[in-house]
Design an enzyme around this catalytic site. Structure first.
Site, PDB file in Angstrom:
ATOM      1  N   ASP A 119      -6.966 -24.485 -26.578  1.00 45.94           N
ATOM      2  CA  ASP A 119      -8.067 -23.527 -26.641  1.00 45.94           C
ATOM      3  C   ASP A 119      -7.654 -22.123 -26.171  1.00 45.94           C
ATOM      4  OD1 ASP A 119      -8.771 -26.302 -26.076  1.00 45.94           O
ATOM      5  OD2 ASP A 119     -10.853 -25.665 -26.169  1.00 45.94           O
TER       6      ASP A 119
ATOM      7  N   HIS B  41      -9.484 -27.616 -21.160  1.00 46.95           N
ATOM      8  CA  HIS B  41      -8.768 -26.409 -20.745  1.00 46.95           C
ATOM      9  C   HIS B  41      -7.706 -26.647 -19.675  1.00 46.95           C
ATOM     10  CE1 HIS B  41     -11.962 -23.281 -22.252  1.00 46.95           C
ATOM     11  NE2 HIS B  41     -11.749 -24.271 -23.113  1.00 46.95           N
TER      12      HIS B  41
ATOM     13  N   ASN C 163     -17.153 -27.295 -29.855  1.00 44.23           N
ATOM     14  CA  ASN C 163     -18.586 -27.153 -29.605  1.00 44.23           C
ATOM     15  C   ASN C 163     -19.033 -25.700 -29.514  1.00 44.23           C
ATOM     16  OD1 ASN C 163     -17.005 -27.418 -27.090  1.00 44.23           O
ATOM     17  ND2 ASN C 163     -18.968 -27.080 -26.065  1.00 44.23           N
ATOM     18  N   HIS C 164     -18.096 -24.752 -29.384  1.00 41.22           N
ATOM     19  CA  HIS C 164     -18.453 -23.327 -29.362  1.00 41.22           C
ATOM     20  C   HIS C 164     -18.199 -22.644 -30.709  1.00 41.22           C
ATOM     21  CE1 HIS C 164     -19.416 -23.057 -25.106  1.00 41.22           C
ATOM     22  NE2 HIS C 164     -18.313 -23.723 -24.822  1.00 41.22           N
TER      23      HIS C 164
ATOM     24  N   HIS D 177     -11.736 -32.856 -29.918  1.00 44.80           N
ATOM     25  CA  HIS D 177     -12.339 -31.902 -28.997  1.00 44.80           C
ATOM     26  C   HIS D 177     -13.403 -32.640 -28.182  1.00 44.80           C
ATOM     27  CE1 HIS D 177     -12.782 -27.627 -27.946  1.00 44.80           C
ATOM     28  NE2 HIS D 177     -14.054 -27.904 -27.727  1.00 44.80           N
TER      29      HIS D 177
ATOM     30  N   GLU E 105     -11.714 -21.774 -30.590  1.00 43.01           N
ATOM     31  CA  GLU E 105     -13.168 -21.747 -30.420  1.00 43.01           C
ATOM     32  C   GLU E 105     -13.657 -20.940 -29.216  1.00 43.01           C
ATOM     33  OE1 GLU E 105     -15.512 -24.814 -29.057  1.00 43.01           O
ATOM     34  OE2 GLU E 105     -14.299 -25.015 -27.268  1.00 43.01           O
ATOM     35  N   ASN E 106     -12.753 -20.534 -28.314  1.00 48.86           N
ATOM     36  CA  ASN E 106     -13.148 -19.714 -27.166  1.00 48.86           C
ATOM     37  C   ASN E 106     -12.487 -18.340 -27.183  1.00 48.86           C
ATOM     38  OD1 ASN E 106     -12.852 -22.758 -25.526  1.00 48.86           O
ATOM     39  ND2 ASN E 106     -14.810 -21.713 -25.626  1.00 48.86           N
TER      40      ASN E 106
END
Length: 275
Positions: A8, A180, A67-68, A153, A39-40
């Site tokens: 990530d 993370h 999820n983001h 994920h 995604e982050n």
């Protein structure tokens, strides 16, 4: 084939570190295919088209999500035209974009990438195991696909490990994202699928999972929100996994963690260290 997966990307620090490192890593590791979980990457929440383009132009072949994926609303639109950006495949039918794809690697070989979201301690979506089974059946390793990568994920380590064993012998790499923190369990499973529970983030580890420390500490100690989470902006560590496969089966012959830059103990694939 030589494959690399980077975990990530969190905020500007992680983004700049990855964009700076990718050209060198592709050359030094003689990589055939690169996946980055992005995604982050936009302020710690979601991804924008501009950022996706930067990561792809730097040397990523595909960007996976989680999820983001939809935190930046523009992603709902540009994911339809950017085929190299995935979101989890187990989102409900009708969700924009796609969660799996067969992509061309160096030399014209084909890599199946499947991105799924776990359900333990997270919002429940469709069954990730059934979703992966469907995608593996559609593009079997050694038949349709020359390599298969599954990005799981998920929050729970048990769910990630279960996915690794579920895919063992049918995927080149199963790697976890989302938490993370890089785990120390890079291994070849009995069926020669490479596995690591979490690739870790590409970001500043002088943080709380990539965010500046004050607000997470405040919420943990007072249970009161006093502001938004902001990405930490110090020196970033680039974290991921390197995998080599054999041409006959597409299964892994070695798996090694990647960690360089920033605060964490450094480790690079042995072939790069030897040079």
């Amino acid at each position: 084939m030589r494959l690399m997966f980077l975990g990530d990307v969190v905020g500007r620090a992680g983004r700049e570190a990855v964009v700076d490192a990718l050209p060198r890593l592709r050359a030094d590791l003689d990589l055939d295919f690169v996946v980055v979980n992005g995604e982050n990457s936009a302020g710690g929440f979601g991804i924008t088209e501009k950022i996706a383009t930067e990561i792809l132009d730097a040397g990523a072949d595909v960007i996976s999500g989680g999820n983001h994926s939809w935190d930046q609303r523009e992603a709902l639109v540009f994911i339809e035209r950017e085929q190299r950006l995935l979101r989890p495949a187990n989102y409900p039918s009708g969700t924009p974009g796609r969660g799996a794809g067969l992509f061309e690697a160096r030399g014209g070989r084909r890599v199946l990438l499947v991105n799924v979201l776990g359900r333990v301690f997270m919002d429940a979506l469709d069954d990730p195991f059934a979703t992966v089974e469907r995608e593996l059946a559609a593009a079997p390793l050694g038949d349709v696909a020359d390599a298969v990568i599954v990005d799981m994920h998920a929050e729970a380590t048990s769910e990630k490990m279960a996915m690794g064993h579920f895919c063992d012998g049918r995927a080149s790499l199963v790697v976890g994202t989302h938490s993370h923190i890089p785990t120390a369990d890079a291994q070849l499973l009995p069926g020669r699928t490479a596995y690591q529970t979490d690739a870790g983030m590409c970001g500043d580890y002088d943080s709380v999972i990539g965010m500046q420390k004050d607000e997470p500490l405040n919420r943990f100690t007072t249970k009161i929100s006093s502001g938004r989470f902001q990405p930490a902006d110090g020196d970033a560590t680039v974290c991921g996994v390197f995998v080599e496969t054999d041409d006959a089966t597409g299964l892994a012959t070695c798996v090694e963690p990647i960690r360089f830059g920033g605060r964490l103990k450094q480790t690079m694939p042995a072939l790069m260290a030897a040079e």
